[in-house]
Design a protein around this motif. Structure first.
Motif, PDB file in Angstrom:
ATOM      1  N   GLN A  41       0.830  -1.210   0.000  1.00 19.38           N
ATOM      2  CA  GLN A  41       0.000   0.000   0.000  1.00 19.38           C
ATOM      3  C   GLN A  41       0.860   1.253   0.000  1.00 19.38           C
ATOM      4  O   GLN A  41       0.581   2.219  -0.724  1.00 19.38           O
ATOM      5  CB  GLN A  41      -0.920  -0.019   1.223  1.00 19.38           C
ATOM      6  CG  GLN A  41      -1.987  -1.103   1.197  1.00 19.38           C
ATOM      7  CD  GLN A  41      -2.713  -1.227   2.528  1.00 19.38           C
ATOM      8  OE1 GLN A  41      -2.939  -0.243   3.225  1.00 19.38           O
ATOM      9  NE2 GLN A  41      -3.047  -2.447   2.903  1.00 19.38           N
ATOM     10  N   GLN A  42       1.927   1.251   0.792  1.00 14.30           N
ATOM     11  CA  GLN A  42       2.808   2.415   0.838  1.00 14.30           C
ATOM     12  C   GLN A  42       3.564   2.588  -0.481  1.00 14.30           C
ATOM     13  O   GLN A  42       3.761   3.723  -0.948  1.00 14.30           O
ATOM     14  CB  GLN A  42       3.791   2.287   2.013  1.00 14.30           C
ATOM     15  CG  GLN A  42       3.115   2.390   3.371  1.00 14.30           C
ATOM     16  CD  GLN A  42       4.092   2.483   4.532  1.00 14.30           C
ATOM     17  OE1 GLN A  42       3.687   2.562   5.685  1.00 14.30           O
ATOM     18  NE2 GLN A  42       5.372   2.483   4.261  1.00 14.30           N
ATOM     19  N   LEU A  43       3.985   1.498  -1.084  1.00 19.19           N
ATOM     20  CA  LEU A  43       4.647   1.586  -2.384  1.00 19.19           C
ATOM     21  C   LEU A  43       3.723   2.199  -3.438  1.00 19.19           C
ATOM     22  O   LEU A  43       4.148   3.038  -4.238  1.00 19.19           O
ATOM     23  CB  LEU A  43       5.093   0.196  -2.832  1.00 19.19           C
ATOM     24  CG  LEU A  43       6.371  -0.354  -2.186  1.00 19.19           C
ATOM     25  CD1 LEU A  43       6.498  -1.853  -2.447  1.00 19.19           C
ATOM     26  CD2 LEU A  43       7.604   0.376  -2.694  1.00 19.19           C
ATOM     27  N   LEU A  44       2.464   1.787  -3.413  1.00 20.68           N
ATOM     28  CA  LEU A  44       1.506   2.332  -4.376  1.00 20.68           C
ATOM     29  C   LEU A  44       1.277   3.824  -4.135  1.00 20.68           C
ATOM     30  O   LEU A  44       1.130   4.598  -5.088  1.00 20.68           O
ATOM     31  CB  LEU A  44       0.191   1.562  -4.284  1.00 20.68           C
ATOM     32  CG  LEU A  44       0.254   0.100  -4.761  1.00 20.68           C
ATOM     33  CD1 LEU A  44      -1.061  -0.619  -4.467  1.00 20.68           C
ATOM     34  CD2 LEU A  44       0.579   0.030  -6.247  1.00 20.68           C
ATOM     35  N   GLU A  45       1.282   4.222  -2.877  1.00 17.98           N
ATOM     36  CA  GLU A  45       1.131   5.645  -2.563  1.00 17.98           C
ATOM     37  C   GLU A  45       2.323   6.447  -3.089  1.00 17.98           C
ATOM     38  O   GLU A  45       2.149   7.531  -3.679  1.00 17.98           O
ATOM     39  CB  GLU A  45       1.013   5.836  -1.046  1.00 17.98           C
ATOM     40  CG  GLU A  45       0.912   7.295  -0.627  1.00 17.98           C
ATOM     41  CD  GLU A  45       0.855   7.485   0.879  1.00 17.98           C
ATOM     42  OE1 GLU A  45       1.434   8.469   1.368  1.00 17.98           O
ATOM     43  OE2 GLU A  45       0.225   6.648   1.556  1.00 17.98           O
ATOM     44  N   VAL A  46       3.519   5.919  -2.888  1.00 13.40           N
ATOM     45  CA  VAL A  46       4.720   6.602  -3.374  1.00 13.40           C
ATOM     46  C   VAL A  46       4.730   6.660  -4.894  1.00 13.40           C
ATOM     47  O   VAL A  46       5.099   7.683  -5.490  1.00 13.40           O
ATOM     48  CB  VAL A  46       5.987   5.911  -2.835  1.00 13.40           C
ATOM     49  CG1 VAL A  46       7.240   6.488  -3.490  1.00 13.40           C
ATOM     50  CG2 VAL A  46       6.065   6.045  -1.323  1.00 13.40           C
ATOM     51  N   GLU A  47       4.308   5.580  -5.549  1.00 10.45           N
ATOM     52  CA  GLU A  47       4.248   5.579  -7.013  1.00 10.45           C
ATOM     53  C   GLU A  47       3.291   6.651  -7.516  1.00 10.45           C
ATOM     54  O   GLU A  47       3.570   7.338  -8.510  1.00 10.45           O
ATOM     55  CB  GLU A  47       3.808   4.203  -7.515  1.00 10.45           C
ATOM     56  CG  GLU A  47       3.683   4.095  -9.026  1.00 10.45           C
ATOM     57  CD  GLU A  47       4.983   4.392  -9.752  1.00 10.45           C
ATOM     58  OE1 GLU A  47       4.944   5.190 -10.717  1.00 10.45           O
ATOM     59  OE2 GLU A  47       6.027   3.846  -9.369  1.00 10.45           O
ATOM     60  N   THR A  48       2.173   6.834  -6.841  1.00 14.75           N
ATOM     61  CA  THR A  48       1.224   7.872  -7.223  1.00 14.75           C
ATOM     62  C   THR A  48       1.879   9.253  -7.157  1.00 14.75           C
ATOM     63  O   THR A  48       1.669  10.105  -8.036  1.00 14.75           O
ATOM     64  CB  THR A  48      -0.011   7.838  -6.311  1.00 14.75           C
ATOM     65  OG1 THR A  48      -0.657   6.577  -6.448  1.00 14.75           O
ATOM     66  CG2 THR A  48      -0.992   8.948  -6.654  1.00 14.75           C
ATOM     67  N   ALA A  49       2.709   9.457  -6.123  1.00 12.73           N
ATOM     68  CA  ALA A  49       3.362  10.756  -5.951  1.00 12.73           C
ATOM     69  C   ALA A  49       4.528  10.941  -6.914  1.00 12.73           C
ATOM     70  O   ALA A  49       4.715  12.023  -7.478  1.00 12.73           O
ATOM     71  CB  ALA A  49       3.842  10.897  -4.505  1.00 12.73           C
ATOM     72  N   GLY A  71       6.583   5.066 -12.880  1.00  8.19           N
ATOM     73  CA  GLY A  71       6.242   3.752 -13.402  1.00  8.19           C
ATOM     74  C   GLY A  71       7.068   2.624 -12.832  1.00  8.19           C
ATOM     75  O   GLY A  71       7.255   1.583 -13.471  1.00  8.19           O
ATOM     76  N   VAL A  72       7.565   2.792 -11.611  1.00 13.48           N
ATOM     77  CA  VAL A  72       8.447   1.801 -10.993  1.00 13.48           C
ATOM     78  C   VAL A  72       7.667   0.727 -10.240  1.00 13.48           C
ATOM     79  O   VAL A  72       8.007  -0.450 -10.302  1.00 13.48           O
ATOM     80  CB  VAL A  72       9.444   2.505 -10.036  1.00 13.48           C
ATOM     81  CG1 VAL A  72      10.227   1.484  -9.224  1.00 13.48           C
ATOM     82  CG2 VAL A  72      10.391   3.388 -10.819  1.00 13.48           C
ATOM     83  N   CYS A  73       6.650   1.118  -9.534  1.00 17.99           N
ATOM     84  CA  CYS A  73       5.916   0.160  -8.690  1.00 17.99           C
ATOM     85  C   CYS A  73       4.416   0.488  -8.688  1.00 17.99           C
ATOM     86  O   CYS A  73       3.841   0.804  -7.652  1.00 17.99           O
ATOM     87  CB  CYS A  73       6.477   0.105  -7.276  1.00 17.99           C
ATOM     88  SG  CYS A  73       6.705   1.704  -6.464  1.00 17.99           S
ATOM     89  N   GLY A  74       3.832   0.370  -9.854  1.00 15.74           N
ATOM     90  CA  GLY A  74       2.400   0.604  -9.980  1.00 15.74           C
ATOM     91  C   GLY A  74       1.587  -0.622  -9.593  1.00 15.74           C
ATOM     92  O   GLY A  74       2.124  -1.661  -9.188  1.00 15.74           O
ATOM     93  N   GLU A  75       0.284  -0.525  -9.739  1.00 18.42           N
ATOM     94  CA  GLU A  75      -0.614  -1.587  -9.284  1.00 18.42           C
ATOM     95  C   GLU A  75      -0.340  -2.924  -9.967  1.00 18.42           C
ATOM     96  O   GLU A  75      -0.532  -3.979  -9.358  1.00 18.42           O
ATOM     97  CB  GLU A  75      -2.073  -1.177  -9.521  1.00 18.42           C
ATOM     98  CG  GLU A  75      -2.557  -0.083  -8.593  1.00 18.42           C
ATOM     99  CD  GLU A  75      -4.079  -0.004  -8.563  1.00 18.42           C
ATOM    100  OE1 GLU A  75      -4.726  -0.655  -9.405  1.00 18.42           O
ATOM    101  OE2 GLU A  75      -4.594   0.693  -7.670  1.00 18.42           O
ATOM    102  N   ASN A  76       0.094  -2.897 -11.228  1.00 19.61           N
ATOM    103  CA  ASN A  76       0.312  -4.137 -11.970  1.00 19.61           C
ATOM    104  C   ASN A  76       1.761  -4.608 -11.952  1.00 19.61           C
ATOM    105  O   ASN A  76       2.109  -5.575 -12.640  1.00 19.61           O
ATOM    106  CB  ASN A  76      -0.160  -3.963 -13.416  1.00 19.61           C
ATOM    107  CG  ASN A  76      -1.669  -3.802 -13.505  1.00 19.61           C
ATOM    108  OD1 ASN A  76      -2.405  -4.476 -12.787  1.00 19.61           O
ATOM    109  ND2 ASN A  76      -2.115  -2.893 -14.358  1.00 19.61           N
ATOM    110  N   ALA A  77       2.592  -3.947 -11.154  1.00 17.24           N
ATOM    111  CA  ALA A  77       3.981  -4.380 -11.026  1.00 17.24           C
ATOM    112  C   ALA A  77       4.026  -5.758 -10.386  1.00 17.24           C
ATOM    113  O   ALA A  77       3.314  -6.039  -9.417  1.00 17.24           O
ATOM    114  CB  ALA A  77       4.775  -3.374 -10.194  1.00 17.24           C
ATOM    115  N   LEU A  78       4.885  -6.615 -10.896  1.00 21.29           N
ATOM    116  CA  LEU A  78       4.990  -7.974 -10.379  1.00 21.29           C
ATOM    117  C   LEU A  78       5.840  -7.979  -9.112  1.00 21.29           C
ATOM    118  O   LEU A  78       6.902  -7.359  -9.048  1.00 21.29           O
ATOM    119  CB  LEU A  78       5.620  -8.892 -11.436  1.00 21.29           C
ATOM    120  CG  LEU A  78       5.699 -10.380 -11.098  1.00 21.29           C
ATOM    121  CD1 LEU A  78       4.318 -10.948 -10.772  1.00 21.29           C
ATOM    122  CD2 LEU A  78       6.323 -11.149 -12.263  1.00 21.29           C
TER     123      LEU A  78
END
Length: 285
Positions: free
Chosen positions: A195-203, A207-214
């Motif tokens: 969840q925190q990674l997704l928040e950081v990606e939004t900010a 394109g490093v750790c989006g929702e579809n990142a494996l």
């Protein structure tokens, strides 16, 4: 002699034979209890080692090392570390201080998450820089790790994310009043880290750790009930990995066919994993 002894990842039986022999020879035995934890309590260790185990909190190791090193030039003292002794810079500092006092130091290594992460099926030489993800607070949401993840991603390398542990944490009020009252221990979950990674990606939006990142989440590696699951970061954010300790791997673009095959065995959802493998890694089912 100061023995720096790695304990491995799971329980009292993970210590090496050499490490156990060293512990049994010691007059004092300290257990470092803030960079990681075993999955058993102190009593289990004492029963197995046949020695009293003294808990060494952060302040003891970093500010009160005199207690640990006292008389270690005349008697054997053990400093026990979960995983491998050099997984944290704190332990290197203790070795330097011991040598400055003329105390002989012997290190006995063991498994750590840094090599046991190979249980995921991801090849260790395909990993880049390891990063730490800490608990966000209302007014502190550090994201410096993102740059390291981006550097790894640019090279197609996997990123091992070590997840935060909070022990002997004090509230601001108790700290200011000098009261030795501590909050219950907290251990970051794969779900929260995702969840925190997704928040950081939004900010940051690189394109490093989006929702579809494996990604691959692991829990209690080395124990009989370890869990390994592969899926997208969104799936990681919604999956319950159970009790601590957890770690997370972000999968790089240089994923090998054999790595992909093992990830399929750990898929949260095989169909969606195959879709990501085909779309992002050009690996067919």
């Amino acid at each position: 002699m100061l023995y720096i002894v790695g304990l491995g990842l799971s329980d009292e039986r993970d210590i090496t034979v050499k490490g156990l022999e060293a512990v049994k020879s010691c007059e004092r035995v300290y257990l470092e209890a803030y960079t990681s934890i075993l999955m058993v309590d102190k009593q289990r260790l004492e029963e197995f080692y046949g020695k009293e185990v003294i808990i060494a909190h952060r302040e003891t190791v970093e500010s009160g090392s005199d207690e640990i090193l006292h008389d270690a030039d005349h008697v054997n003292v053990a400093f026990l570390v979960v995983g491998d002794p050099y997984g944290a810079t704190t332990h290197t500092d203790l070795v330097i201080r011991a040598r400055e006092r003329g105390i002989a130091v012997k290190t006995i290594h063991n498994a750590s998450i840094m090599n046991a992460v190979g249980a995921t099926g991801l090849q260790l030489y395909n990993f880049g820089q390891t990063v730490s993800i800490v608990f966000f607070t209302d007014d502190w949401r550090p994201d410096s790790f993102y740059d390291r993840v981006a550097e790894n991603a640019a090279l197609g390398l996997h990123t091992l994310c070590l997840l935060d542990i909070k022990v002997r944490e004090q509230t601001i009020e108790n700290l200011m009043r000098g009261r030795q009252i501590f909050e219950p221990p907290r251990y970051m979950s794969v779900s929260l880290a995702a969840q925190q990674l997704l928040e950081v990606e939004t900010a940051r939006a690189a394109g490093v750790c989006g929702e579809n990142a494996l990604a691959v989440g692991v829990a209690r590696v080395g124990s009989d009930d370890q869990i390994i699951r592969a899926g997208t970061l969104r799936q990681m954010a919604d999956f319950d990995f159970g009790t601590p300790l957890h770690s997370l791997v972000l999968v790089g673009s240089r994923l090998h066919l054999l790595e992909a095959e093992i990830l399929r065995e750990h898929a949260i959802d095989l169909e969606s994993l195959n879709h990501v493998l085909k779309q992002d890694y050009k690996i067919d089912a």
